[in-house]
Design a protein around this motif. Structure first.
Motif, mmCIF file in Angstrom:
data_model
loop_
_atom_site.group_PDB
_atom_site.id
_atom_site.type_symbol
_atom_site.label_atom_id
_atom_site.label_comp_id
_atom_site.label_asym_id
_atom_site.label_seq_id
_atom_site.Cartn_x
_atom_site.Cartn_y
_atom_site.Cartn_z
ATOM 1 N N SER A 1 0.828 -1.203 0.000
ATOM 2 C CA SER A 1 0.000 0.000 0.000
ATOM 3 C C SER A 1 0.863 1.255 0.000
ATOM 4 C CB SER A 1 -0.934 -0.008 1.209
ATOM 5 O OG SER A 1 -1.684 1.173 1.244
ATOM 6 N N ASN B 1 2.251 1.686 -3.463
ATOM 7 C CA ASN B 1 1.218 2.173 -4.373
ATOM 8 C C ASN B 1 0.953 3.653 -4.157
ATOM 9 O OD1 ASN B 1 0.874 -0.273 -5.655
ATOM 10 N ND2 ASN B 1 -0.871 -0.880 -4.404
ATOM 11 N N GLN B 2 0.915 4.084 -2.905
ATOM 12 C CA GLN B 2 0.673 5.498 -2.615
ATOM 13 C C GLN B 2 1.799 6.362 -3.184
ATOM 14 O OE1 GLN B 2 -2.184 6.788 -1.448
ATOM 15 N NE2 GLN B 2 -2.859 4.666 -1.586
ATOM 16 N N TYR C 1 1.249 6.544 -6.912
ATOM 17 C CA TYR C 1 0.145 7.457 -7.240
ATOM 18 C C TYR C 1 0.574 8.913 -7.078
ATOM 19 C CZ TYR C 1 -2.509 3.115 -6.616
ATOM 20 O OH TYR C 1 -2.967 1.826 -6.687
ATOM 21 N N ASN D 1 0.614 11.643 -10.063
ATOM 22 C CA ASN D 1 -0.003 12.958 -9.873
ATOM 23 C C ASN D 1 1.016 14.063 -10.184
ATOM 24 O OD1 ASN D 1 -2.499 14.428 -8.419
ATOM 25 N ND2 ASN D 1 -0.591 15.459 -7.886
ATOM 26 N N TYR E 1 -4.054 7.943 -13.854
ATOM 27 C CA TYR E 1 -4.289 8.260 -12.445
ATOM 28 C C TYR E 1 -5.720 7.884 -12.064
ATOM 29 C CZ TYR E 1 -4.194 10.806 -8.037
ATOM 30 O OH TYR E 1 -4.251 11.134 -6.699
ATOM 31 N N ASN E 2 -6.670 8.241 -12.921
ATOM 32 C CA ASN E 2 -8.069 7.915 -12.660
ATOM 33 C C ASN E 2 -8.301 6.411 -12.675
ATOM 34 O OD1 ASN E 2 -11.008 7.450 -14.116
ATOM 35 N ND2 ASN E 2 -11.023 8.996 -12.487
ATOM 36 N N THR F 1 -6.655 5.121 -9.310
ATOM 37 C CA THR F 1 -7.105 5.658 -8.016
ATOM 38 C C THR F 1 -8.586 5.977 -7.960
ATOM 39 O OG1 THR F 1 -6.758 7.997 -8.553
ATOM 40 C CG2 THR F 1 -4.842 6.760 -7.712
#
Length: 154
Positions: free
Chosen positions: A18, A21-22, A25, A29, A76-77, A80
């Motif tokens: 996690s 992944n963050q 992301y 972004n 991104y969409n 996330t």
């Protein structure tokens, strides 16, 4: 005892996944935001160009950045369910300064994009970032040509 250890191991494994992944992301972004800012910057830069050839070169690069922004926003969409946070940037003070800054930025970007591609398991996102890395390397060369024509030394 074994079952308890398996639960702890499972928790740490997925907690680490996690976190990774963050971070991915956040980088996607950032990439989308960098492209958004480049679009604004290159619009202003094109209007400062000393001749039509340089203006058209900058506008061509800007068109690639628009394509990258759209691709990165879709990735991104897709990953996330949200949309990237985009901010505005200050325009260049002069054409020469803008070319110098663009040359630096375009030089760093391919490695950043390849790093994102290497960390994602989503094949569409991977392809988008690898293609964008190639474009950014080409942009660096185009800005280098403009810099040489203007007598700008790095």
């Amino acid at each position: 005892m074994r079952r308890e250890w398996e639960c702890v191991h499972y928790y740490y494994y997925y907690a680490e996944e996690s976190r990774q992944n963050q971070a991915l992301y956040r980088d996607i972004n950032r990439a989308a935001n960098d492209e958004y800012q480049a679009i604004q910057y290159y619009s202003a830069l094109a209007n400062m160009a000393p001749n039509n050839q340089m203006k058209q070169t900058v506008l061509g690069i800007r068109q690639d950045e628009i394509r990258h922004l759209n691709a990165f926003s879709r990735s991104y969409n897709r990953l996330t369910g949200g949309y990237p946070d985009l901010t505005i940037t200050a325009p260049p003070k002069s054409f020469r300064e803008g070319v110098r800054e663009s040359l630096k930025d375009e030089g760093k970007t391919p490695a950043f994009y390849r790093g994102i591609a290497a960390r994602t398991t989503d094949q569409v996102t991977k392809r988008r970032f690898l293609e964008a890395a190639e474009d950014e390397a080409r942009h660096e060369q185009l800005f280098r040509q403009i810099a040489n024509q203007l007598g700008i030394r790095e």
